[in-house]
Design a protein around this motif. Structure first.
Motif, PDB file in Angstrom:
ATOM      1  N   LYS A 108       0.738   4.005  -2.996  1.00 60.87           N
ATOM      2  CA  LYS A 108       0.492   5.423  -2.735  1.00 60.87           C
ATOM      3  C   LYS A 108       1.610   6.283  -3.317  1.00 60.87           C
ATOM      4  O   LYS A 108       1.350   7.345  -3.882  1.00 60.87           O
ATOM      5  CB  LYS A 108       0.340   5.669  -1.240  1.00 60.87           C
ATOM      6  CG  LYS A 108      -0.970   5.134  -0.693  1.00 60.87           C
ATOM      7  CD  LYS A 108      -1.051   5.249   0.800  1.00 60.87           C
ATOM      8  CE  LYS A 108      -1.653   6.559   1.200  1.00 60.87           C
ATOM      9  NZ  LYS A 108      -1.930   6.611   2.655  1.00 60.87           N
ATOM     10  N   LYS A 135       1.383   6.860  -7.036  1.00 59.23           N
ATOM     11  CA  LYS A 135       0.288   7.750  -7.421  1.00 59.23           C
ATOM     12  C   LYS A 135       0.607   9.221  -7.145  1.00 59.23           C
ATOM     13  O   LYS A 135      -0.181  10.095  -7.497  1.00 59.23           O
ATOM     14  CB  LYS A 135      -0.988   7.346  -6.691  1.00 59.23           C
ATOM     15  CG  LYS A 135      -1.524   6.009  -7.181  1.00 59.23           C
ATOM     16  CD  LYS A 135      -2.789   5.626  -6.460  1.00 59.23           C
ATOM     17  CE  LYS A 135      -3.358   4.332  -7.053  1.00 59.23           C
ATOM     18  NZ  LYS A 135      -4.620   3.941  -6.419  1.00 59.23           N
ATOM     19  N   THR A 136       1.775   9.510  -6.560  1.00 63.55           N
ATOM     20  CA  THR A 136       2.192  10.886  -6.310  1.00 63.55           C
ATOM     21  C   THR A 136       2.894  11.446  -7.542  1.00 63.55           C
ATOM     22  O   THR A 136       3.206  10.714  -8.491  1.00 63.55           O
ATOM     23  CB  THR A 136       3.164  10.968  -5.115  1.00 63.55           C
ATOM     24  OG1 THR A 136       4.381  10.290  -5.474  1.00 63.55           O
ATOM     25  CG2 THR A 136       2.561  10.367  -3.850  1.00 63.55           C
ATOM     26  N   ARG A 191       0.825  -1.206   0.000  1.00 64.41           N
ATOM     27  CA  ARG A 191       0.000   0.000   0.000  1.00 64.41           C
ATOM     28  C   ARG A 191       0.860   1.257   0.000  1.00 64.41           C
ATOM     29  O   ARG A 191       0.562   2.232  -0.684  1.00 64.41           O
ATOM     30  CB  ARG A 191      -0.929  -0.009   1.222  1.00 64.41           C
ATOM     31  CG  ARG A 191      -1.826   1.186   1.302  1.00 64.41           C
ATOM     32  CD  ARG A 191      -2.889   1.148   0.213  1.00 64.41           C
ATOM     33  NE  ARG A 191      -3.815   2.240   0.437  1.00 64.41           N
ATOM     34  CZ  ARG A 191      -4.181   3.104  -0.492  1.00 64.41           C
ATOM     35  NH1 ARG A 191      -3.773   2.959  -1.738  1.00 64.41           N
ATOM     36  NH2 ARG A 191      -4.993   4.074  -0.221  1.00 64.41           N
TER      37      ARG A 191
END
Length: 85
Positions: A63, A66-67, A59
């Motif tokens: 994350k 996705k930045t 996870r």
């Protein structure tokens, strides 16, 4: 095992980042239109996959990808055939 994966839309030249414990089944679900956020961009091809031993590690990596920094990393390291990005 948990997997972070990057899909590439063959129809719209878009990327999608996700996490799962069953990557083959998940790709089939994306291509069957069972995921609302990816349904409009079928067909998808898996272009990158990473394996993690815990859900938390996966996870965290998902994350990150996705930045803005993760998108930059994807652009430098993942080149699907036919991509224009």
């Amino acid at each position: 095992m948990f997997y972070v994966y990057v899909l590439y839309s063959l129809s719209c030249s878009r990327f999608y980042v996700g996490m799962t414990d069953r990557p083959t089944d998940r790709l089939l679900e994306h291509n069957a239109g069972k995921t609302p956020s990816t349904k409009a961009y079928i067909p998808w091809k898996m272009v990158h996959q990473e394996v993690f031993s815990t859900r938390i590690e996966a996870r965290t990596r998902e994350k990150y990808l996705k930045t803005a920094a993760g998108r930059k990393w994807r652009k430098q390291n993942i080149r699907p055939r036919g991509a224009t990005e």
